[in-house]
Design a protein around this motif. Sequence first.
Motif, PDB file in Angstrom:
ATOM      1  N   VAL A  87     -11.531 -33.328  38.476  1.00 34.32           N
ATOM      2  CA  VAL A  87     -11.883 -33.052  37.081  1.00 34.32           C
ATOM      3  C   VAL A  87     -12.705 -31.782  36.963  1.00 34.32           C
ATOM      4  O   VAL A  87     -12.444 -30.922  36.112  1.00 34.32           O
ATOM      5  CB  VAL A  87     -12.631 -34.251  36.462  1.00 34.32           C
ATOM      6  CG1 VAL A  87     -13.089 -33.918  35.038  1.00 34.32           C
ATOM      7  CG2 VAL A  87     -11.747 -35.492  36.451  1.00 34.32           C
ATOM      8  N   GLY A  88     -13.698 -31.642  37.814  1.00 36.16           N
ATOM      9  CA  GLY A  88     -14.539 -30.448  37.761  1.00 36.16           C
ATOM     10  C   GLY A  88     -13.770 -29.174  38.029  1.00 36.16           C
ATOM     11  O   GLY A  88     -14.006 -28.143  37.378  1.00 36.16           O
ATOM     12  N   THR A  89     -12.825 -29.231  38.957  1.00 42.19           N
ATOM     13  CA  THR A  89     -12.036 -28.044  39.295  1.00 42.19           C
ATOM     14  C   THR A  89     -11.099 -27.667  38.149  1.00 42.19           C
ATOM     15  O   THR A  89     -10.957 -26.482  37.806  1.00 42.19           O
ATOM     16  CB  THR A  89     -11.224 -28.286  40.578  1.00 42.19           C
ATOM     17  OG1 THR A  89     -12.113 -28.639  41.646  1.00 42.19           O
ATOM     18  CG2 THR A  89     -10.444 -27.041  40.970  1.00 42.19           C
ATOM     19  N   VAL A  90     -10.458 -28.660  37.543  1.00 40.47           N
ATOM     20  CA  VAL A  90      -9.588 -28.367  36.407  1.00 40.47           C
ATOM     21  C   VAL A  90     -10.394 -27.737  35.277  1.00 40.47           C
ATOM     22  O   VAL A  90      -9.974 -26.742  34.662  1.00 40.47           O
ATOM     23  CB  VAL A  90      -8.872 -29.638  35.908  1.00 40.47           C
ATOM     24  CG1 VAL A  90      -8.171 -29.376  34.579  1.00 40.47           C
ATOM     25  CG2 VAL A  90      -7.857 -30.117  36.940  1.00 40.47           C
ATOM     26  N   GLN A  91     -11.579 -28.288  35.006  1.00 40.57           N
ATOM     27  CA  GLN A  91     -12.398 -27.724  33.932  1.00 40.57           C
ATOM     28  C   GLN A  91     -12.817 -26.292  34.249  1.00 40.57           C
ATOM     29  O   GLN A  91     -12.856 -25.436  33.358  1.00 40.57           O
ATOM     30  CB  GLN A  91     -13.637 -28.596  33.703  1.00 40.57           C
ATOM     31  CG  GLN A  91     -13.332 -29.982  33.137  1.00 40.57           C
ATOM     32  CD  GLN A  91     -12.512 -29.960  31.872  1.00 40.57           C
ATOM     33  OE1 GLN A  91     -11.569 -30.729  31.703  1.00 40.57           O
ATOM     34  NE2 GLN A  91     -12.846 -29.070  30.966  1.00 40.57           N
TER      35      GLN A  91
END
Length: 358
Positions: free
Chosen positions: A121-125
């Motif tokens: 999730v953090g990487t996509v954001q």
Amino acid sequence: MTALDTDLIRRLPKAVLHDHLDGGLRPATLVELAAEIGHALPATDPAELAAWYYDAANSGDLVRYIATFEHTIAVMGTREGLLRVAEEYVLDLAADGVVYGEVRYAPELLVHRGLTLAEVVGTVQEGLAAGMAKAAAAGTPVRVGTLLCAMRMTDRSREVAGLAVAHRDAGVVGFDIAGAEDGFPPADHLAAFEYLRRENMPFTIHAGEAHGLASIHQAVQVCGALRIGHGVRLTEDIVDGKLGRLAGWIRDRRIALEVCPTSNLQTGAADSIAGHPITLLRDLGFRVTLNTDNRLVSATTMTREMELLVTEAGWTAEDLREVTVNALKSAFLPFDERNAIIRDVALPGYKTVLGAGR
């Protein structure tokens, strides 16, 4: 009357609520990322690969349509792959005239190369933020929110719902369940939806695509969905223009339908663009929104979806503006922020583009 040609439609402000990150990769990016990890593809020429995707998805069956995602998911398991796919996703929206988008994906499918759910999730954001910054710098700003999907065939929906709530202040705006619809009813994930309601977190549910009214009823009346992904089989509750109880409930309460015409043709949920349920539903006053679903798999863009409705179903500029405003009204954003995009971006943009076309 303004002629709605491809160039003019591309310049119109657009909003997309139903679009899958793992269904929208650039073919060239997929080829390059697959080579980096040693994943075999059906074709290594980008044009041939794009054609393979489109042909493979034209089966008339949702399960076979979904099966084409094994290759995109394979290359999205690394930090580098996720960053690139997310950034390019935003830039592709901006090039298509999209001013607001919501992108969805299933974190549980992207942990196969060692990333945790939270790291996914953090990487996509991070990738989406980089894309938004580049789009803004290029003079084509676009805002993108994220929906986290749980797979309806697994038992991780409550876990993913918690992940969505944990990242609600970091760009995640909602939740969904995705995957094979028939045989996997929404109520199987009721614990996740009850948790989300307690946490004031909005969610949509795929329903009424491969399964009919029972799926839509569960999504709305049992689970409490604020929007319905696809929902085209709601027409089974409409006879000679007269709405049944469920259809009337959904229309009267402005529950948005996230309709994806080209995708619906591919999965057998509709037979043609000219006869697609989206036009009937629009005419009957439902809050219809127009979407791409999967841009790679369906070889489409928002411009193409709009153009198909104009050329094959007789839609007008007013119809296109209506579905754009509908999407913004139903976006999983605070009320004042939705209104600001409508008032300051979408409506002025339509006026400018259509005025220039006269």
